[in-house]
Design an enzyme around this catalytic site. Structure first.
Site, short mmCIF file in Angstrom:
data_model
loop_
_atom_site.label_atom_id
_atom_site.label_comp_id
_atom_site.label_asym_id
_atom_site.label_seq_id
_atom_site.Cartn_x
_atom_site.Cartn_y
_atom_site.Cartn_z
N CYS A 1 4.04 -25.93 13.59
CA CYS A 1 3.85 -25.71 15.03
C CYS A 1 2.39 -25.96 15.44
CB CYS A 1 4.32 -24.31 15.41
SG CYS A 1 4.56 -24.09 17.20
N HIS B 1 9.79 -23.85 13.25
CA HIS B 1 9.47 -22.76 12.31
C HIS B 1 10.53 -22.67 11.22
CE1 HIS B 1 6.10 -20.92 14.53
NE2 HIS B 1 6.72 -21.37 15.60
#
Length: 495
Positions: A91, A181
């Site tokens: 991310c 994630h």
């Protein structure tokens, strides 16, 4: 930092503030791979001293194109290139890699939050033989920025259904990044992706064992506590304090003195049940200290949960100090240490990143055992579980022979029922009501055979009144909420 650091297969996670960062560490340990998490502000010298085999750059709430955004130390990419250390960005970590290596990151036109489907390309090193399995998988996204131009040598190896970049790699430079994630259970193939990356792409050896951690923690406590020093330990009746006390007792024997503090905020008949279990099962000498009036007096009129936590933390320390002086008169020597069952999530939630003196993430809540300690506290802390997660502590408890009744108990907050009563804990019969409601709830769950399937279940006393009927009369009284969650590690949960 114990055995967690001493490995030729250490995976270092640099924390840029994501609420999921430490879940990365937990997932990696679940693969029997050594892993620790350090704040993003860690110096290059400190990183080099650990000799990591892999470095993971976590997610975070910041935007890399804004002033003051956290970054890696100067010389980081030169260091990993020179040592041939693989890097994985997640991310925010992806954005950081792109920006620092010459690409461009901008606010996304189509931001992605929550579940999102992605497609992987064939022939990537990141996914390798997993490409078919991870194609068209559902992953967990949480980003408002996007990479609009990649650095030289990088290519896109997965995209989302919205057409955004989901994964990139520069196989020659050994740098990879995911926009989603993989550490959360909502990412269907996340665990498999981490396993493949670490064991296959990076060649990490899965040699981390909890037995080794236990052995080193016992040795560490033995060295920390002098041969003539005495130690006190607060036992709550939960798994954390029970495991911590058993571990320390294994290290120093009868120089450990345990105390159970009844602060008036315990569950139904907790005092009687806990004391009986300590004596029967744990065989630990425990003093019961009744501080009900002291705690409730300080909490009278307090409604803010953070203030409650701070007050309770301060009162616990005051009680321990008083117990310490009493013990000194009895044994002729002042105890030098205080054992606490602080866990990794406690430190994470109270003031992340732990021990950094700075924060790129946001405080979730204060814990009584990390948020209320005064700087002039006379007792030095022993926290043998500080780098472990709840499920790891339960496993360690089994290794130490702690009874199943302790190991399997649902977590109970250190501040007790004070944070399960919304408002003043001394109001009316709030404490007695919530105790009885909680007891009925837990017994019902046990009778239904659900207790061990649930991570935590509890009742909450609400500051609202509702109408009802009892017998033949209409009533108007406070409502009680019942909550139950499932979780694997206490870091993420579902209702």
């Amino acid at each position: 930092m114990s055995i967690l650091q001493h490995s030729d297969n250490l995976v270092l996670v640099l924390d840029f503030g994501s609420q999921y960062t430490h879940l990365i560490t937990r997932r990696i340990r679940g693969l029997h791979v050594t892993s620790v998490c350090l704040p993003a502000g860690t110096s290059l010298e400190s990183i080099q001293a650990l000799k990591p085999a892999v470095v993971i750059l976590s997610g975070g709430p910041h935007s890399v194109h804004l002033d003051g955004a956290p970054t890696v130390p100067e010389g980081f990419f030169e260091y990993v290139k020179g040592k041939g250390i693989p890097v994985l960005g997640i991310c925010y970590g992806l954005h950081l890699i792109v920006k620092l290596l010459g690409g461009e990151v901008k606010p996304a036109e189509r931001q992605e939050y929550g579940r999102m489907q992605i497609s992987a390309v064939e022939g990537s090193k990141l996914y390798g033989s997993l490409a078919g399995a991870v194609d068209n998988q559902t992953v967990w996204m949480s980003h408002g920025d996007e990479a609009v131009r990649l650095p030289e040598g990088f290519r896109v190896v997965a995209t989302s259904v919205q057409g955004n970049i989901a994964a990139i790699e520069n196989a020659e430079a050994n740098i990879y990044a995911l926009q989603y994630h993989p550490e959360v259970t909502h990412s269907e193939k996340g665990a498999e992706t981490l396993r493949y990356f670490l064991l296959e792409v990076c060649g990490i050896v899965a040699d981390w064992q909890l037995q080794n951690v236990l052995k080193e923690e016992i040795e560490k406590v033995s060295k920390m506590v002098g041969p003539d020093d005495h130690v006190i330990c607060a036992l709550s009746g939960g798994v954390d304090s029970a495991v911590a006390a058993t571990l320390v007792h294994r290290a120093i024997g009868d120089r450990l003195h345990c105390v159970f503090v009844d602060n008036g905020l315990c569950r139904y008949k907790e005092r009687e049940r806990v004391m009986a279990t300590f004596e029967k099962d744990l065989h630990l000498p425990v003093t019961c200290w009744d501080a009900t009036e002291q705690f409730l007096g300080k909490l009278k009129g307090v409604v803010d949960p953070e203030r409650k936590r701070k007050i309770i933390g301060a009162e616990f320390i005051a009680v321990f100090d008083e117990f310490s002086h009493k013990l000194e008169r009895e044994i002729g020597k002042k105890p030098a240490f205080l054992v606490q069952g602080t866990l990794y999530p406690d430190v994470i939630e109270s003031c992340p990143p732990p021990g950094s003196g700075k924060s790129h993430s946001h405080t979730i809540k204060s814990h009584h055992n990390v948020g209320g300690l005064p700087p002039d506290m006379q007792l030095k802390l022993v926290e043998p579980l500080k780098w472990l997660f709840k499920d790891e502590v339960r496993e360690m408890g089994k290794l130490l022979g702690v009874p199943a009744s302790f190991v399997s108990r649902h977590p109970f907050p250190g501040p007790g029922l004070a944070v399960r009563i919304m408002g003043d804990v001394t109001q009316g019969n709030a404490l007695e009501t919530i105790r009885l409601a909680d007891e009925i709830f837990i017994n019902s769950i046990k009778e239904a055979g659900l207790y061990d399937k649930i991570w935590q279940a509890f009742a909450v006393y609400l500051p609202v009144k509702t109408v009802g009927v009892q017998g033949d009369k209409r009533t108007h009284s406070h409502a009680v909420a019942l909550r139950a969650i499932t979780s694997e590690d206490g870091m993420t949960a579902d209702w």
